[in-house]
Design a protein around this motif. Structure first.
Motif, PDB file in Angstrom:
ATOM      1  N   CYS A  97       6.514 -20.378  26.905  1.00 35.98           N
ATOM      2  CA  CYS A  97       5.050 -20.376  26.957  1.00 35.98           C
ATOM      3  C   CYS A  97       4.537 -21.343  25.886  1.00 35.98           C
ATOM      4  N   PRO A  98       4.252 -22.602  26.240  1.00 35.09           N
ATOM      5  CA  PRO A  98       3.805 -23.562  25.230  1.00 35.09           C
ATOM      6  C   PRO A  98       2.384 -23.292  24.759  1.00 35.09           C
ATOM      7  N   GLU A  99       2.058 -23.882  23.636  1.00 35.42           N
ATOM      8  CA  GLU A  99       0.674 -23.880  23.167  1.00 35.42           C
ATOM      9  C   GLU A  99      -0.164 -24.622  24.210  1.00 35.42           C
ATOM     10  N   PRO A 100      -1.392 -24.194  24.479  1.00 38.29           N
ATOM     11  CA  PRO A 100      -2.245 -25.002  25.364  1.00 38.29           C
ATOM     12  C   PRO A 100      -2.404 -26.406  24.765  1.00 38.29           C
ATOM     13  N   HIS A 101      -2.402 -27.401  25.619  1.00 44.88           N
ATOM     14  CA  HIS A 101      -2.460 -28.792  25.175  1.00 44.88           C
ATOM     15  C   HIS A 101      -3.905 -29.268  25.065  1.00 44.88           C
ATOM     16  N   HIS A 102      -4.064 -30.558  24.783  1.00 46.06           N
ATOM     17  CA  HIS A 102      -5.380 -31.179  24.627  1.00 46.06           C
ATOM     18  C   HIS A 102      -6.243 -30.990  25.871  1.00 46.06           C
ATOM     19  N   LYS A 103      -7.525 -30.825  25.668  1.00 44.41           N
ATOM     20  CA  LYS A 103      -8.477 -30.760  26.787  1.00 44.41           C
ATOM     21  C   LYS A 103      -8.419 -32.091  27.531  1.00 44.41           C
TER      22      LYS A 103
ATOM     23  N   SER B 269       0.105 -45.838  25.931  1.00 41.19           N
ATOM     24  CA  SER B 269      -0.127 -44.899  24.832  1.00 41.19           C
ATOM     25  C   SER B 269      -0.781 -43.599  25.294  1.00 41.19           C
ATOM     26  N   THR B 270      -1.198 -43.525  26.552  1.00 34.58           N
ATOM     27  CA  THR B 270      -1.800 -42.290  27.053  1.00 34.58           C
ATOM     28  C   THR B 270      -0.840 -41.486  27.924  1.00 34.58           C
ATOM     29  N   ILE B 271       0.424 -41.937  28.029  1.00 34.14           N
ATOM     30  CA  ILE B 271       1.414 -41.251  28.863  1.00 34.14           C
ATOM     31  C   ILE B 271       2.632 -40.903  28.024  1.00 34.14           C
ATOM     32  N   GLU B 272       3.108 -39.679  28.197  1.00 34.81           N
ATOM     33  CA  GLU B 272       4.357 -39.249  27.569  1.00 34.81           C
ATOM     34  C   GLU B 272       5.273 -38.709  28.656  1.00 34.81           C
ATOM     35  N   MET B 273       6.577 -38.965  28.483  1.00 33.40           N
ATOM     36  CA  MET B 273       7.560 -38.435  29.425  1.00 33.40           C
ATOM     37  C   MET B 273       8.636 -37.710  28.639  1.00 33.40           C
ATOM     38  N   TYR B 274       9.126 -36.615  29.205  1.00 31.97           N
ATOM     39  CA  TYR B 274      10.150 -35.811  28.570  1.00 31.97           C
ATOM     40  C   TYR B 274      11.157 -35.322  29.601  1.00 31.97           C
ATOM     41  N   ARG B 275      12.387 -35.076  29.131  1.00 30.42           N
ATOM     42  CA  ARG B 275      13.354 -34.263  29.840  1.00 30.42           C
ATOM     43  C   ARG B 275      13.240 -32.896  29.197  1.00 30.42           C
ATOM     44  N   ALA B 276      13.140 -31.855  29.996  1.00 28.19           N
ATOM     45  CA  ALA B 276      13.048 -30.504  29.442  1.00 28.19           C
ATOM     46  C   ALA B 276      14.197 -29.667  29.990  1.00 28.19           C
ATOM     47  N   PHE B 277      14.702 -28.793  29.143  1.00 25.67           N
ATOM     48  CA  PHE B 277      15.822 -27.928  29.489  1.00 25.67           C
ATOM     49  C   PHE B 277      15.423 -26.495  29.162  1.00 25.67           C
ATOM     50  N   LEU B 278      15.577 -25.596  30.124  1.00 24.46           N
ATOM     51  CA  LEU B 278      15.231 -24.195  29.932  1.00 24.46           C
ATOM     52  C   LEU B 278      16.468 -23.344  30.198  1.00 24.46           C
TER      53      LEU B 278
ATOM     54  N   LYS C 250      -0.321 -36.951  30.755  1.00 23.16           N
ATOM     55  CA  LYS C 250      -1.291 -38.051  30.790  1.00 23.16           C
ATOM     56  C   LYS C 250      -2.536 -37.614  30.015  1.00 23.16           C
ATOM     57  N   TYR C 251      -2.813 -38.330  28.939  1.00 22.76           N
ATOM     58  CA  TYR C 251      -3.973 -38.050  28.109  1.00 22.76           C
ATOM     59  C   TYR C 251      -5.180 -38.831  28.600  1.00 22.76           C
ATOM     60  N   GLU C 252      -6.380 -38.284  28.327  1.00 17.54           N
ATOM     61  CA  GLU C 252      -7.597 -39.032  28.639  1.00 17.54           C
ATOM     62  C   GLU C 252      -7.629 -40.264  27.744  1.00 17.54           C
ATOM     63  N   GLU C 253      -8.199 -41.339  28.238  1.00 18.62           N
ATOM     64  CA  GLU C 253      -8.319 -42.553  27.419  1.00 18.62           C
ATOM     65  C   GLU C 253      -9.551 -42.513  26.586  1.00 18.62           C
TER      66      GLU C 253
END
Length: 185
Positions: free
Chosen positions: A121-127, A105-114, A182-185
């Motif tokens: 320019c994404p929004e800054p993510h979680h600290k 639950s603390t890991i996300e994976m994506y395929r990204a296409f540009l 990877k999010y902090e636990e």
């Protein structure tokens, strides 16, 4: 799962989290910077929000993005082009979710296409969030804060996702990346 079904699931999950935390729509709008009208439409499954809006919501709630979109079958196959995806505001950037909440639950994976020669320019993510990007096809220039990094096929970069960052496709063909968050636990 079809996009309409997924948006209803996202809306239901958002409403559940908001009510568990005892937030009104106004309070959630204040926390996220997303309008009350838009949040209401998302909760009712009436709109397909952009990736930027989803980031604002999850950052405001301090939850992983996949918390809103997780589906948990016992065996999962993620085929390119067939999964749930979100686009950036100009549609030059698209991410497809890979194994929504299946690994941890603390890991996300994506395929990204540009898109060719495009910048995202994404929004800054979680600290505390760590982002790892691997170029699968193409050549990318990453800007993290004020530093530039050029990445070619199969090169990877790791950085704190709360830093201001951007992805720039240096080629006249679409770039494909694999992203791990990877999010902090």
């Amino acid at each position: 799962m079809h996009s309409e079904e997924m948006m209803k699931k996202v809306g239901n999950e958002l409403r559940k989290i908001r009510t568990q935390r005892e937030f009104t729509l106004d309070e959630l709008a204040d926390r996220t910077g997303v309008s009350k009208l838009t949040l209401g439409k998302i909760e009712r499954g009436e709109t397909n929000p952009t990736l930027g809006v989803m980031w604002k919501i999850t950052t405001g709630l301090n939850i992983p993005l996949t918390k809103l979109v997780s589906v948990e079958p016992s065996v999962a196959v993620s085929k390119c082009g067939e999964g749930f995806s979100l686009k950036g505001p100009d549609e030059a950037w698209k991410v497809e979710f890979i194994f929504q909440n299946q690994i941890d639950s603390t890991i996300e994976m994506y395929r990204a296409f540009l898109s060719p020669l495009a910048t995202y320019c994404p929004e800054p993510h979680h600290k505390g969030l760590i982002e790892v990007a691997t170029v699968m096809e193409g050549r990318i220039e990453m800007k993290i804060e004020e530093e530039l990094y050029e990445l070619k096929q199969f090169d990877s970069i790791k950085f704190e996702g709360s830093h201001v960052h951007s992805y720039k496709n240096l080629e006249e063909r679409p770039a494909v990346l694999h992203l791990l968050l990877k999010y902090e636990e």
